[in-house]
Motif scaffolding. Structure first.
Motif, PDB file in Angstrom:
ATOM      1  N   GLN A  83     -32.345  21.796  -7.134  1.00 54.53           N
ATOM      2  CA  GLN A  83     -31.757  21.151  -8.305  1.00 54.53           C
ATOM      3  C   GLN A  83     -30.791  20.023  -7.932  1.00 54.53           C
ATOM      4  OE1 GLN A  83     -30.476  23.643 -11.621  1.00 54.53           O
ATOM      5  NE2 GLN A  83     -31.387  25.400 -10.574  1.00 54.53           N
ATOM      6  N   GLY A  84     -30.367  19.996  -6.707  1.00 53.29           N
ATOM      7  CA  GLY A  84     -29.469  18.933  -6.264  1.00 53.29           C
ATOM      8  C   GLY A  84     -28.017  19.176  -6.634  1.00 53.29           C
ATOM      9  N   SER A  85     -27.154  18.382  -6.008  1.00 53.78           N
ATOM     10  CA  SER A  85     -25.726  18.564  -6.212  1.00 53.78           C
ATOM     11  C   SER A  85     -24.975  17.304  -5.786  1.00 53.78           C
ATOM     12  CB  SER A  85     -25.259  19.776  -5.405  1.00 53.78           C
ATOM     13  OG  SER A  85     -23.935  20.073  -5.708  1.00 53.78           O
ATOM     14  N   ALA A  86     -24.913  16.324  -6.656  1.00 58.36           N
ATOM     15  CA  ALA A  86     -24.221  15.060  -6.350  1.00 58.36           C
ATOM     16  C   ALA A  86     -22.710  15.272  -6.307  1.00 58.36           C
ATOM     17  CB  ALA A  86     -24.565  14.018  -7.414  1.00 58.36           C
ATOM     18  N   VAL A  87     -22.028  14.459  -5.544  1.00 58.99           N
ATOM     19  CA  VAL A  87     -20.574  14.563  -5.404  1.00 58.99           C
ATOM     20  C   VAL A  87     -19.889  14.454  -6.766  1.00 58.99           C
ATOM     21  CG1 VAL A  87     -18.513  13.472  -4.421  1.00 58.99           C
ATOM     22  CG2 VAL A  87     -20.576  13.718  -3.030  1.00 58.99           C
TER      23      VAL A  87
END
Length: 127
Positions: free
Chosen positions: A94-98
């Protein structure tokens, strides 16, 4: 059991419910802002990593015999929920951007730690 311990025991489920609601509100707002819709499948897919993190967080809180309503317990709940939630998001693709991590910490911090701080401050006031 003292009356204080008894009242704290009754408090615990409300803090857990509060934390679950905080996660669901966070997810619903995020899904709505990003035009993903607030449908059951999407809500489930987005919230499960944070809910798993919350379960682990509450397991840690209970191992320390805390009632969950203190500021330190709130910080443990926040930190564990976000760290585990983000890790599971990455693992599940699912991702995890800053920016997402920062928003999660700020939003969930306001909802998970803020009320606990307010309660402690209210209880410590004389009168």
């Amino acid at each position: 059991m003292t009356s204080e311990e008894h009242s704290r025991g009754r408090e615990r489920p409300w803090w857990l419910v509060w934390d679950i609601v905080a996660i669901l509100v966070f997810v619903a707002i995020g899904r709505n802002v990003h035009d993903h819709g607030v449908r059951l499948g999407g809500m489930t897919r987005t919230s499960w990593p944070f809910l798993v993190g919350l379960v682990i967080a509450w397991w840690l809180v209970r191992r320390r015999h805390w009632d969950g309503g203190g500021v330190v317990a709130g910080l443990v709940v926040l930190t564990t929920t976000v760290v585990v939630g983000m890790a599971l998001r990455v693992i599940s693709g699912q991702g995890s951007a800053v920016a997402f991590i920062v928003v999660a910490i700020l939003f969930l911090g306001a909802l998970m730690v803020g009320p606990r701080v307010a309660l402690v401050r209210r209880r410590s006031r004389p009168g």
